[in-house]
Design a protein around this motif. Structure first.
Motif, PDB file in Angstrom:
ATOM      1  N   ILE A  14      -0.845  15.821 -18.452  1.00 26.29           N
ATOM      2  CA  ILE A  14      -1.220  17.173 -18.883  1.00 26.29           C
ATOM      3  C   ILE A  14      -2.697  17.453 -18.659  1.00 26.29           C
ATOM      4  CG2 ILE A  14      -1.769  16.519 -21.266  1.00 26.29           C
ATOM      5  CD1 ILE A  14      -0.376  19.112 -22.152  1.00 26.29           C
ATOM      6  N   HIS A  15      -3.502  16.403 -18.569  1.00 22.81           N
ATOM      7  CA  HIS A  15      -4.951  16.551 -18.431  1.00 22.81           C
ATOM      8  C   HIS A  15      -5.311  16.691 -16.947  1.00 22.81           C
ATOM      9  CE1 HIS A  15      -8.972  16.512 -19.900  1.00 22.81           C
ATOM     10  NE2 HIS A  15      -9.294  15.328 -19.430  1.00 22.81           N
ATOM     11  N   TRP A  54       2.868  -0.140 -12.270  1.00 22.02           N
ATOM     12  CA  TRP A  54       2.814   0.812 -11.155  1.00 22.02           C
ATOM     13  C   TRP A  54       3.606   2.080 -11.477  1.00 22.02           C
ATOM     14  CZ3 TRP A  54       0.602   2.791  -7.208  1.00 22.02           C
ATOM     15  CH2 TRP A  54       1.297   3.443  -6.186  1.00 22.02           C
ATOM     16  N   GLN A  55       4.781   1.912 -12.027  1.00 21.05           N
ATOM     17  CA  GLN A  55       5.583   3.084 -12.385  1.00 21.05           C
ATOM     18  C   GLN A  55       4.929   3.897 -13.497  1.00 21.05           C
ATOM     19  OE1 GLN A  55       8.219   4.279 -10.817  1.00 21.05           O
ATOM     20  NE2 GLN A  55       8.091   2.580  -9.342  1.00 21.05           N
ATOM     21  N   CYS A  56       4.326   3.186 -14.422  1.00 25.69           N
ATOM     22  CA  CYS A  56       3.624   3.879 -15.507  1.00 25.69           C
ATOM     23  C   CYS A  56       2.440   4.661 -14.950  1.00 25.69           C
ATOM     24  CB  CYS A  56       3.169   2.874 -16.556  1.00 25.69           C
ATOM     25  SG  CYS A  56       2.488   3.623 -18.055  1.00 25.69           S
ATOM     26  N   TYR A  57       1.754   4.068 -13.979  1.00 26.89           N
ATOM     27  CA  TYR A  57       0.624   4.756 -13.360  1.00 26.89           C
ATOM     28  C   TYR A  57       1.094   5.998 -12.599  1.00 26.89           C
ATOM     29  CZ  TYR A  57      -3.262   5.770 -10.245  1.00 26.89           C
ATOM     30  OH  TYR A  57      -4.257   6.412  -9.571  1.00 26.89           O
ATOM     31  N   LEU A  58       2.193   5.897 -11.873  1.00 30.74           N
ATOM     32  CA  LEU A  58       2.713   7.063 -11.138  1.00 30.74           C
ATOM     33  C   LEU A  58       3.027   8.216 -12.093  1.00 30.74           C
ATOM     34  CD1 LEU A  58       5.113   5.392  -8.535  1.00 30.74           C
ATOM     35  CD2 LEU A  58       2.872   6.418  -8.111  1.00 30.74           C
ATOM     36  N   GLY A  59       3.429   7.864 -13.301  1.00 31.78           N
ATOM     37  CA  GLY A  59       3.701   8.914 -14.278  1.00 31.78           C
ATOM     38  C   GLY A  59       2.486   9.752 -14.612  1.00 31.78           C
ATOM     39  N   ARG A  78      -4.829  14.123 -13.351  1.00 33.36           N
ATOM     40  CA  ARG A  78      -4.017  14.432 -12.164  1.00 33.36           C
ATOM     41  C   ARG A  78      -4.892  14.450 -10.914  1.00 33.36           C
ATOM     42  NH1 ARG A  78      -2.213  18.784 -15.357  1.00 33.36           N
ATOM     43  NH2 ARG A  78      -2.839  20.316 -13.803  1.00 33.36           N
ATOM     44  N   LEU A  79      -6.095  14.965 -11.057  1.00 34.94           N
ATOM     45  CA  LEU A  79      -7.014  15.023  -9.925  1.00 34.94           C
ATOM     46  C   LEU A  79      -7.381  13.619  -9.454  1.00 34.94           C
ATOM     47  CD1 LEU A  79      -8.556  17.129  -8.236  1.00 34.94           C
ATOM     48  CD2 LEU A  79     -10.454  16.902  -9.821  1.00 34.94           C
ATOM     49  N   GLU A  80      -7.613  12.725 -10.385  1.00 34.64           N
ATOM     50  CA  GLU A  80      -7.972  11.350 -10.040  1.00 34.64           C
ATOM     51  C   GLU A  80      -6.811  10.660  -9.341  1.00 34.64           C
ATOM     52  OE1 GLU A  80     -10.698   8.605  -9.474  1.00 34.64           O
ATOM     53  OE2 GLU A  80     -11.090  10.450 -10.606  1.00 34.64           O
ATOM     54  N   CYS A  81      -5.593  10.897  -9.817  1.00 34.24           N
ATOM     55  CA  CYS A  81      -4.416  10.303  -9.182  1.00 34.24           C
ATOM     56  C   CYS A  81      -4.270  10.768  -7.743  1.00 34.24           C
ATOM     57  CB  CYS A  81      -3.158  10.665  -9.972  1.00 34.24           C
ATOM     58  SG  CYS A  81      -3.030   9.866 -11.585  1.00 34.24           S
ATOM     59  N   VAL A  82      -4.505  12.056  -7.520  1.00 35.20           N
ATOM     60  CA  VAL A  82      -4.370  12.610  -6.171  1.00 35.20           C
ATOM     61  C   VAL A  82      -5.433  12.033  -5.237  1.00 35.20           C
ATOM     62  CG1 VAL A  82      -4.667  14.730  -4.851  1.00 35.20           C
ATOM     63  CG2 VAL A  82      -3.216  14.729  -6.876  1.00 35.20           C
TER      64      VAL A  82
END
Length: 1306
Positions: free
Chosen positions: A325-326, A315-320, A330-334
């Motif tokens: 940089i790509h 989970w912490q790795c995913y939050l990172g 970042r868009l997918e995470c949001v």
């Protein structure tokens, strides 16, 4: 058993009773009949029937012969398969068939027969079901474990079962299939990759969608065999993910889809696989990381997922990856955030910090999706999001991109509508989001804040209480929305008038010009331009659309008419064949902006009634949480704004009668608002409502004579705007007031002077004789030249308005009366302008104490200095008076911006900025802001820089929009402020010694500017051409400017396309025989400009408050003498910024925000000024500070496009004046500017030019802590007719400030 073998070797086949031999010699029908009897016999047998087992052993072997296994008839094969299944049951655990090849043939044969299960409506389906049930119950296929070809048999069986399963099968079929397949997995030694693929392929989305039943079968199988099959699944993912062996399986490309499906089926299947995903999240391959992020988003976000709590490192790795940089990652995470917030509220705390960073992401799409994620979760349940998340959305309402701002405002409005207006979650939730109405009213009032589909009375009630509860900034934004709507409606009306004219060259230019104006009022002008052009063509060709649009922009258009017109126009322009139509979207947006869906005559009437209810005490003010007095004031302020934007809607007797009632109220603010409404809407009142006029006129006359000053002012304007025989009415007011003027009672003098001042401006010719006598004898001699009442002895420089003495207020009104009279006359034939300017400069020279008797208190002197300085600014806005203002008077007026009193500096800067923004003040007054570099208060310096940048941008924009004014370029082009700034700084009273290094450091702004500075060095000072020291100071300032240009720009060495024109009043003609190449800078200054040295950063990081332009642009451009007729259409290159400088992008003027300034910190408080006399130089040396590296960005600024930049090239000009604003690279704080004391004058005489008074420094008293009420100071500023309300251009910071206070010139 030996006997059985003997029977088998005999070869004699025993058939059940009644069954004859079954061979190829009989017909098919007979064979089927006989086989059915055999089937019946085997069905009835059990494993304990040893004799029967021995009796029918040869028959069992015979049925397994190729004759039956390869028989062409399917009924025969089915019956044989059923017999064989029973044989395996009866003879279990040992089959009668010992040959491996025979066993393989038999099981492959049975597998082929299972295909018959596919047709559930077949007459033989029950037999197929019996076959399946039998082999599943007996686990017949387990015999194959010992065969070499077992994998082939099992794989074929699995494939067959997955192929035949369908929605026609009942639960029993499904269960037997699972039993059959699970026994193979659980009891076998291994599971081959091929067999595993046969199961997993059904989980791939493409296959899953084709055969849902096969997916369910595979899911059930995996659930039952989870423990047994998990090692083989782990091995498969190891091979593909860690070792990269994609060839091991055809499913390698679907590995992430399989992981998701397996996790949803049973998380235990992936116990050893999930750590591999953590490794993959750190892959160097962008696409691979993106796939893993998409996978984990679904896994973490699933409703019942406990993955985040079970696997915290993952989970912490995913939050990172939120900071990847790509961009797509970042868009997918949001995007994942909304699902996570809705399904796992406990994870909101972890997500908050990462969403905060992404809400400032440089990518517009990411900032947009942050808003969407938070709003989506909020609309589901407000408790799912915390206040921090909602605050991120609020911040994005100021984003520089329209798409992001719109999404943020619309999202907040939807939340507000759901939880506040509809109260879906109770009062606590409504209270939690009560701030929303102050942040998103601009674009969302129509749909959410005040739904336009409400009934008129309810709609106006909603608007009334919304307006009453908004904060000041939101009120300004809402007012601005209506003003912009009104302006845009007029532009569209002008376009409609143009398209009806006959075509010509001038027609095309006019239409294009109007299209460009309309385009600038749309979110994306670049894209919208072509669409507006297309709309203009449609209006030319389609008369029906044109008439509907004419109705829409008509002042008399009702709300219902507007809705109908919008629907008809969009329907006509829309096309069913083109669902996505950008042109239609733009037209819809334009129609939404101009359509009066809220305000019409009926709405105004309803709003007036609501105000009357509050006045009468029958409204629900308390229930709505608004005090009655606040509601009344807000309602009248709302009506005042609407009277400017929708004046025709007020034309009803009922409305005017209600306003008359407001005039008689004791509340001054209420009466003022009513007067302004009458002024804005009463143009036809005399004709249409004579009975109203007969009652209103006496009230106005009484207000003009005996009302408060502001009411008197508006009463005169009402009479001027509303009545045709205004001269008679003016005379009836002027005569008694003129005769009753008496200095014995100062309190009774303020209103008459205010009234007479406005009469003098509106009707100067009517009262020309009396006014001249009034000014000369009463105002100057009796009022200004006498100090009757001694002022209070106090050390304060400023007191609140209610503590100012009546005599000082009367004197201020006297000064304003003189100025208004001159502005009304608009000529200087009588030389009254010269006399007035001398009077005003005398007030400034004497520190506000014109008589110099010392009877005035310091607060009174500050008020009078401010009044005199603002009066000069007012006169400078009229060309006939600007021409007679001498350079000394201009410089003296400019020094007011360095007054010792903080409030004087603040108010003067606001008046200066206001005049410049309207393009009324000549360009040289923009140079006055250069003196603010010496202001000890950081916020004042920041405000000066904001004013400079805003004026630069405004003038550039004006030049773009008005190409025809190129002949007046010298009056508008911002670069031309440089000569004025250089001249003003050279004559700075603080600049006493030519080699004053500290003072030169305070002068801080490529080919055009470089050329301009070079030209100035070839001239002499126009004010003192024979004064060698003045000229040397001028050249020194030029060298400072030149070094700044060189250090800031990479284009300074280019040739200027045009020769800059210098103002003749300030500089002499250049001497062609003289070449001034000398460097006048002291040697110590050279290192200050050495490239690579630390450069000062500006102070805008401390203030993030853009200024709004007030009023309409006025094009009264001053005349200016020039020394050349050369064309000045130069377009200088824009320099790059220094790295140490804080980007001007931190201040945004396009978002309509108004952020209050913070109080200066303790470190910003001014240090004590210099001591009198010779000790000052020593003190300066001890206070000198070394330059430091450029400061970091302010904490509240964003690197990620939070606000729209002021502009790149424009900031360089602003740097000329305020470069040394930076706290870290500025000289020590010193006292105010003013005339040095006598003891210091003698000491300074050695280095100073004799004969001219110089201003030194003295200690500056701190500004009072009380909030300065600007309204009294600004009330007499002549507002544009189009202004419905004044705007504060800056929030006064609490703190101490110092500045310059003029002293009389000796």
């Amino acid at each position: 058993m030996a006997h059985s073998k003997n029977r088998a070797t005999d070869g004699k086949i025993t058939y059940p009773p009644g069954v004859k031999e079954i061979s190829d010699k009989i017909s098919k029908e007979e064979m089927v009949r006989r086989l059915k009897m055999v089937v019946k016999t085997f069905m009835d047998m059990d494993q304990d029937s040893e004799e029967e087992k021995e009796l029918y052993l040869n028959l069992a072997l015979h049925l397994a012969s190729d004759f039956f296994l390869k028989h062409p008839d399917k009924d025969v094969r089915l019956l044989v398969a059923c017999c064989l299944a029973d044989i395996f049951r009866i003879y279990a655990p040992e089959a009668p068939y010992t040959s491996p090849d025979k066993l393989k043939d038999i099981f492959m044969f049975i597998t082929r027969q299972l295909k018959g299960l596919e047709d559930t409506k077949s007459a033989q389906f029950n037999r197929y079901f019996y076959l399946l049930e039998n082999i599943a119950w007996v686990k017949s296929y387990n015999i194959c474990f010992e065969l070499e070809d077992s994998n082939e048999i099992f794989t074929q069986l699995y494939r067959t079962l997955f192929q035949v399963i369908n929605n026609g099968h009942n639960q029993k079929v499904h269960m037997h299939m699972v039993d059959l397949m699970s026994s193979i997995v659980c009891e076998g030694d291994s599971v081959s990759q091929e067999l595993l693929d046969t199961v997993l392929v059904n989980l791939v989305p493409a296959h899953k969608n084709l055969n849902k039943q096969a997916y369910d079968l595979a899911k059930a199988l995996l659930k039952r065999t989870a423990q047994a099959i998990e090692p083989y699944i782990t091995n498969f993912f190891n091979q593909v993910l860690m070792l990269g062996k994609t060839s091991v399986s055809d499913l390698s490309e679907h590995v992430f889809d399989l992981i998701l499906e397996l996790y949803n089926i049973d998380s235990h299947l992936l116990l050893s696989v999930l750590p591999q995903l953590e490794f993959k999240l750190k892959s160097n391959d962008n696409d691979e990381r993106l796939q893993v992020v998409k996978l984990l988003a679904k896994m973490f976000g699933a409703k019942d997922s406990e993955l985040a709590s079970q696997n915290k490192p993952l989970w912490q790795c995913y939050l990172g990856r939120f900071n990847d940089i790509h961009v797509p990652i970042r868009l997918e995470c949001v995007k994942f955030a909304s699902h996570c917030l809705m399904n796992h509220p406990d994870l909101a705390k972890d997500l908050t910090e990462y969403l905060k960073v992404r809400s400032h992401d440089p990518e517009e799409a990411i900032r947009h999706d942050v808003i969407v994620s938070i709003v989506t979760a909020s609309k589901k349940d407000l408790s799912l999001v915390n206040d921090h998340l909602l605050n991120f959305v609020r911040e994005r309402t100021l984003d520089k991109r329209w798409r992001v701002r719109k999404e943020a405002m619309m999202g907040l409005a939807q939340i507000y509508k759901k939880y506040s207006l509809q109260a879906e979650a109770g009062k606590e939730a409504a209270k939690q989001i009560s701030w929303i109405k102050d942040n998103c009213c601009i674009s969302t009032t129509r749909t959410y804040m005040v739904p336009h589909n409400l009934e008129t009375t309810e709609r106006m009630k909603c608007l009334y209480y919304l307006y009453a509860t908004l904060d000041s900034n939101a009120v300004k934004a809402l007012n601005e929305m209506w003003k912009c709507q009104n302006m845009l409606r007029h532009h569209v009306k002008d376009l409609l008038d143009l398209v009806k004219q006959p075509k010509s060259d001038s027609y095309s230019k006019a239409v294009f010009s109007k299209v460009m104006v309309i385009t600038r009022n749309l979110p994306d002008p670049g894209k919208a331009q072509d669409f507006v052009k297309k709309l203009a063509q449609v209006l030319e060709e389609d008369e029906k659309i044109r008439k509907q649009l004419e109705t829409l922009v008509s002042p008399s258009c009702s709300c219902k008419q507007a809705e109908v017109c919008v629907k008809d126009i969009t329907k006509k322009l829309g096309s069913p064949k083109q669902p996505s139509n950008p042109f239609l979207e733009m037209v819809k947006f334009l129609l939404e902006r101009i359509a009066p869906v809220h305000i019409d005559t009926e709405s105004i009437s309803a709003l007036i009634k609501q105000v009357n209810k509050s006045i009468e005490g029958t409204a629900d003010d308390e229930d709505e949480g608004v005090p009655t007095e606040q509601a009344i004031r807000a309602g009248l302020e709302l009506l005042k704004v609407l009277s400017f934007t929708h004046p025709v809607s007020f034309h009803s007797a009922e409305t005017f009668e209600s306003l008359l009632g407001c005039l008689k109220m004791d509340d001054e603010k209420v009466a003022e608002a009513a007067l302004q409404i009458f002024k804005n809407t009463g143009s036809k009142l005399e004709e249409s409502f004579p009975h109203i006029k007969s009652v209103l006129l006496p009230v106005l006359q009484h207000k003009a004579k005996k009302g408060p000053p502001r009411q008197a002012k508006f009463a005169i304007r009402c009479i001027h705007a509303m009545f045709s025989n205004r001269d008679t009415h003016f005379a009836q007011i002027f005569e008694p007031l003129h005769k009753s003027l008496d200095t014995e009672n100062m309190e009774q003098l303020i209103t008459p002077l205010t009234t007479l001042g406005h009469l003098a401006m509106l009707a100067p010719e009517q009262f020309a004789g009396p006014l001249k006598s009034l000014v000369a004898n009463f105002i100057v001699k009796d009022l200004l030249m006498n100090d009757r009442i001694p002022g209070k002895k106090t050390t304060k420089l400023w007191v609140p308005d209610d503590e100012v003495s009546p005599e000082t207020l009367a004197k201020i009104q006297g000064i304003k009366l003189m100025v208004r009279w001159l502005l009304g006359v608009k000529n200087n034939q009588s030389k009254s302008g010269n006399s007035t300017l001398r009077m005003l400069t005398a007030i400034l020279n004497s520190d506000g104490d014109l008589t110099e008797q010392g009877r005035l208190g310091k607060p009174d002197m500050s008020r009078l200095r401010l009044a005199a300085g603002c009066a000069v600014l007012r006169l400078a806005q009229e060309p006939c008076y600007h021409e007679i203002i001498t350079l000394e008077q201009y410089q003296l007026c400019a020094l007011v911006i360095n007054d010792e009193c903080y409030q004087v500096r603040q108010a003067f800067a606001q008046k200066l900025h206001k005049g410049l923004c309207r393009l009324r003040l000549p360009l040289e007054y923009l140079a006055v802001f250069a003196l603010c570099a010496k202001d000890p208060v950081k916020e004042r310096r920041a405000h000066a820089r904001q004013c400079l940048v805003k004026n630069i941008n405004l003038r550039r924009e004006y030049l773009k929009q008005h190409a025809a004014v190129s002949e007046k370029l010298i009056s508008l082009l911002p670069e031309y402020v440089v000569p004025y700034a250089i001249h003003l700084l050279a004559h700075d009273p603080d600049y006493v010694k030519v080699q004053d290094i500290e003072q030169l450091k305070d002068i801080k702004d490529h080919a055009f500017i470089r050329k301009m500075v070079e030209n100035i060095k070839q001239t002499k000072d126009g004010q003192s051409p024979d004064d060698a020291k003045i000229n040397e100071k001028l050249y020194t300032v030029c060298d400072v400017a030149m070094n700044i240009v060189i250090s800031k720009s990479t284009t300074y060495s280019l040739e200027s396309p045009k020769d800059p024109v210098l103002p003749a009043r300030y500089f002499t003609q250049p001497d062609k025989n003289f070449s001034n190449t000398k460097n006048y800078l002291p040697p110590e200054m050279k290192s200050f400009f050495t490239p690579g040295k630390p450069k000062a950063a500006n102070v805008l990081g401390a203030v993030n408050k853009p200024l709004s332009a007030t009023g309409k642009l006025q094009t009264k451009l001053s005349r200016m003498e020039t020394i050349s007729n050369a064309s000045s259409n130069s377009n200088p290159s824009s320099p790059g910024r220094s790295k140490g400088r804080l980007d001007v992008a931190e201040v945004d003027h396009s978002e309509n925000e108004d952020i209050s300034m913070k109080s200066p910190s303790e470190g910003d408080k001014p240090s004590r000024g210099r001591k009198r006399g010779g000790a000052s130089s020593q003190e300066d040396k001890t206070q000198e500070s070394k330059p430091k590296r450029g400061r970091k960005r302010a904490a509240n600024s964003s690197v990620d496009n939070t606000e729209e930049p002021w502009g790149g090239e424009d900031s360089s000009v602003a740097e000329t004046a305020t470069e040394t604003e930076d706290e870290q690279n500025s000289p020590p704080k010193r006292g105010r500017r003013g005339r040095p004391p006598k003891s210091a004058t003698v000491a300074a005489a050695r280095d100073d030019t004799p004969g001219k008074g110089r201003r030194g420094r003295r200690k500056v008293a701190p500004p009072p802590e009380e909030e300065h009420d600007e309204e009294q100071e600004g009330e007499e500023e002549e507002e544009d007719e189009g202004e419905a309300g004044s705007e504060n251009m800056e929030v006064k910071p609490k703190g101490r400030g110092r500045g310059r206070r003029p002293r009389s010139v000796t």
